[in-house]
Scaffold this motif. Sequence first.
Motif, PDB file in Angstrom:
ATOM      1  N   SER A 280       1.083  -1.141  -0.083  1.00 34.00           N
ATOM      2  CA  SER A 280       0.124  -0.035   0.121  1.00 34.00           C
ATOM      3  C   SER A 280       0.905   1.351   0.008  1.00 34.00           C
ATOM      4  O   SER A 280       0.577   2.034  -0.945  1.00 34.00           O
ATOM      5  N   GLN A 281       1.807   1.302   0.781  1.00 32.04           N
ATOM      6  CA  GLN A 281       2.790   2.433   0.754  1.00 32.04           C
ATOM      7  C   GLN A 281       3.556   2.628  -0.487  1.00 32.04           C
ATOM      8  O   GLN A 281       3.442   3.835  -0.761  1.00 32.04           O
ATOM      9  N   ALA A 282       4.157   1.425  -0.827  1.00 27.76           N
ATOM     10  CA  ALA A 282       4.771   1.431  -2.361  1.00 27.76           C
ATOM     11  C   ALA A 282       4.209   2.174  -3.423  1.00 27.76           C
ATOM     12  O   ALA A 282       4.542   2.864  -4.281  1.00 27.76           O
ATOM     13  N   GLU A 283       2.690   1.778  -3.578  1.00 23.47           N
ATOM     14  CA  GLU A 283       1.849   2.316  -4.378  1.00 23.47           C
ATOM     15  C   GLU A 283       1.779   3.743  -4.442  1.00 23.47           C
ATOM     16  O   GLU A 283       1.671   4.462  -5.182  1.00 23.47           O
ATOM     17  N   GLN A 284       1.924   4.465  -3.256  1.00 19.41           N
ATOM     18  CA  GLN A 284       2.051   5.795  -3.027  1.00 19.41           C
ATOM     19  C   GLN A 284       3.130   6.604  -3.353  1.00 19.41           C
ATOM     20  O   GLN A 284       3.309   7.646  -3.975  1.00 19.41           O
ATOM     21  N   VAL A 285       4.346   5.973  -2.798  1.00 18.98           N
ATOM     22  CA  VAL A 285       5.542   6.396  -2.670  1.00 18.98           C
ATOM     23  C   VAL A 285       6.588   6.072  -3.646  1.00 18.98           C
ATOM     24  O   VAL A 285       7.670   6.660  -4.137  1.00 18.98           O
ATOM     25  N   LEU A 286       6.367   4.984  -4.279  1.00 25.49           N
ATOM     26  CA  LEU A 286       7.580   4.419  -5.357  1.00 25.49           C
ATOM     27  C   LEU A 286       6.894   4.152  -6.706  1.00 25.49           C
ATOM     28  O   LEU A 286       7.600   5.184  -7.644  1.00 25.49           O
ATOM     29  N   THR A 287       5.891   3.573  -7.039  1.00 21.37           N
ATOM     30  CA  THR A 287       5.443   3.387  -8.383  1.00 21.37           C
ATOM     31  C   THR A 287       5.184   4.740  -9.092  1.00 21.37           C
ATOM     32  O   THR A 287       5.803   4.692 -10.458  1.00 21.37           O
ATOM     33  N   PRO A 288       4.611   5.778  -8.533  1.00 23.02           N
ATOM     34  CA  PRO A 288       4.287   6.911  -9.312  1.00 23.02           C
ATOM     35  C   PRO A 288       5.527   7.788  -9.657  1.00 23.02           C
ATOM     36  O   PRO A 288       5.343   8.650 -10.502  1.00 23.02           O
ATOM     37  N   ILE A 289       6.415   7.648  -9.073  1.00 21.51           N
ATOM     38  CA  ILE A 289       7.677   8.461  -9.006  1.00 21.51           C
ATOM     39  C   ILE A 289       8.556   7.996 -10.251  1.00 21.51           C
ATOM     40  O   ILE A 289       9.646   8.644 -10.529  1.00 21.51           O
ATOM     41  N   LEU A 290       8.568   6.817 -10.545  1.00 16.02           N
ATOM     42  CA  LEU A 290       9.605   6.028 -11.264  1.00 16.02           C
ATOM     43  C   LEU A 290       9.485   6.753 -12.836  1.00 16.02           C
ATOM     44  O   LEU A 290       8.386   7.334 -13.184  1.00 16.02           O
ATOM     45  N   ALA A 291      10.833   7.431 -13.172  1.00 13.99           N
ATOM     46  CA  ALA A 291      11.041   8.280 -14.297  1.00 13.99           C
ATOM     47  C   ALA A 291      12.344   8.196 -15.004  1.00 13.99           C
ATOM     48  O   ALA A 291      13.186   8.140 -13.799  1.00 13.99           O
ATOM     49  N   PRO A 292      12.562   8.650 -16.139  1.00 15.02           N
ATOM     50  CA  PRO A 292      13.940   8.444 -16.561  1.00 15.02           C
ATOM     51  C   PRO A 292      14.589  10.005 -16.389  1.00 15.02           C
ATOM     52  O   PRO A 292      13.809  10.781 -16.314  1.00 15.02           O
ATOM     53  N   THR A 293      16.072   9.852 -15.933  1.00 15.53           N
ATOM     54  CA  THR A 293      16.607  11.345 -15.888  1.00 15.53           C
ATOM     55  C   THR A 293      18.005  10.973 -16.605  1.00 15.53           C
ATOM     56  O   THR A 293      18.541   9.822 -16.810  1.00 15.53           O
ATOM     57  N   PRO A 294      18.541  11.976 -17.055  1.00  9.89           N
ATOM     58  CA  PRO A 294      19.927  11.819 -17.768  1.00  9.89           C
ATOM     59  C   PRO A 294      20.873  11.312 -16.913  1.00  9.89           C
ATOM     60  O   PRO A 294      21.424  10.525 -17.323  1.00  9.89           O
ATOM     61  N   GLU A 295      20.925  11.577 -15.651  1.00 10.87           N
ATOM     62  CA  GLU A 295      21.808  10.970 -14.613  1.00 10.87           C
ATOM     63  C   GLU A 295      21.538   9.238 -14.374  1.00 10.87           C
ATOM     64  O   GLU A 295      22.414   8.532 -14.539  1.00 10.87           O
ATOM     65  N   GLY A 296      20.093   9.084 -14.389  1.00 10.57           N
ATOM     66  CA  GLY A 296      19.947   7.763 -14.302  1.00 10.57           C
ATOM     67  C   GLY A 296      20.249   6.978 -15.478  1.00 10.57           C
ATOM     68  O   GLY A 296      20.640   5.780 -15.210  1.00 10.57           O
ATOM     69  N   ILE A 297      20.137   7.529 -16.543  1.00 12.93           N
ATOM     70  CA  ILE A 297      20.512   6.750 -18.030  1.00 12.93           C
ATOM     71  C   ILE A 297      21.766   6.264 -18.084  1.00 12.93           C
ATOM     72  O   ILE A 297      22.458   5.381 -18.304  1.00 12.93           O
TER      73      ILE A 297
END
Length: 404
Positions: A280-297
């Motif tokens: 339940s907590q992960a659905e609020q804080v983890l799943t919605p914020i996943l996204a690419p960034t130049p640094e992450g790539i």
Amino acid sequence: MDKPSRRNVLKAGGALGALGALSATTPAYAWTWSPKGSVAGTGVGADPRWVWDAEADPLVASLLDRGDVPLVNRLLRNWTKNGQPLPDGLPADLRAFMEDARRLPAWTDHGKLATSFRFTEKRGLYLGVLYGMASGMMSTVIPREARAVYYSQGGADMKDRITKTAKLGYDIMTRNAFAPDGEMIVTCVKTRLVHAAVRHLLPQSPYWPPVADEEIPISQADMMVTWHSLGTTVMQKMLDWRVPIPSSESTDFLHSWQLTAHMLGIRDEYIPASWAQANSQAEQVLTPILAPTPEGIKLADILLNLGAEVDGAILSKPILGAFTRYVLGDQIAGWLKIPREPVWDSLLRLSWRPFIAIREGLLNLPLAPETYWLFDEFLRKATLLFLSEAQPIRIEIPETNRPS
């Protein structure tokens, strides 16, 4: 109105002031997870995005400002076992903090820890794959984590940074992780000091503030996001792979991660009490914020090329890329610009679950779990040996950010 900052929070009267300000200005993003679902069972309900580490942060900032960090790092190099006394010569304020930080909480259940190891003993191979291919690669699409890693000192030597992260994953999988002769408590306490140093140093970087969406990195929310990318994601993936897990083993594996969260400085009111609460907590804080960034790539490409020293990345990079796509899906693989691998993609899609089914059947044979554990343990130690280049793994307080 400007978003709350740590400075404004203090002026407004602390975490509750921040919660009120946040709720009034951005209700769509208000923290809604109830502390009733935590291991504490209660709490003030403060939004963890505006909570950091009140004990470690001012202490480590003081160590940095007064030039004590080189001495501290030197003294702590040989402090490696949970039950080992702290070395003589540490600053008095640091010693007092560490003596308190190394204590296990009252809710520690050593019986559950023993069952957790039996789970690890049988499923060590899956855990190793998931900590690397799910958790490790997922970290590169957690924007705040990717930026904090890239611009901090660890971003300048990613192999060293990964080695230290891998040590935590290795230590939690050992039989004696939280026992006096284990190393997990030491690893957590040292990591907590590192996090406090990054909170002090990274805002001083000329590179991080212009791209960051927060004034201070590694909030309690950021730490819980990372926690979910590890324990919660690993359990979700094993259930998706239909690994048969007795409820007692599942619950007790969670306990080892609950303890890890506490020892890393996460408040008990944010630590989920069950897998249902974790999901339940992960659905609020983890799943919605996943996204690419130049640094992450860039970080993902570094991770995928780690095997280049062994095979020139001829096989290792395609295999690691295919595993990432298989475990995390096409969208994340696309974000990270991971090319499709027709041979390896198909092989994993067709063979991985049958492989698990066969392996689970063999695990029911007499002595099989112990035999598999020895093989898995050899692979884990060999991985750490490769990453560390056969040198001692030292988690030390950084003194600078990434230099360029």
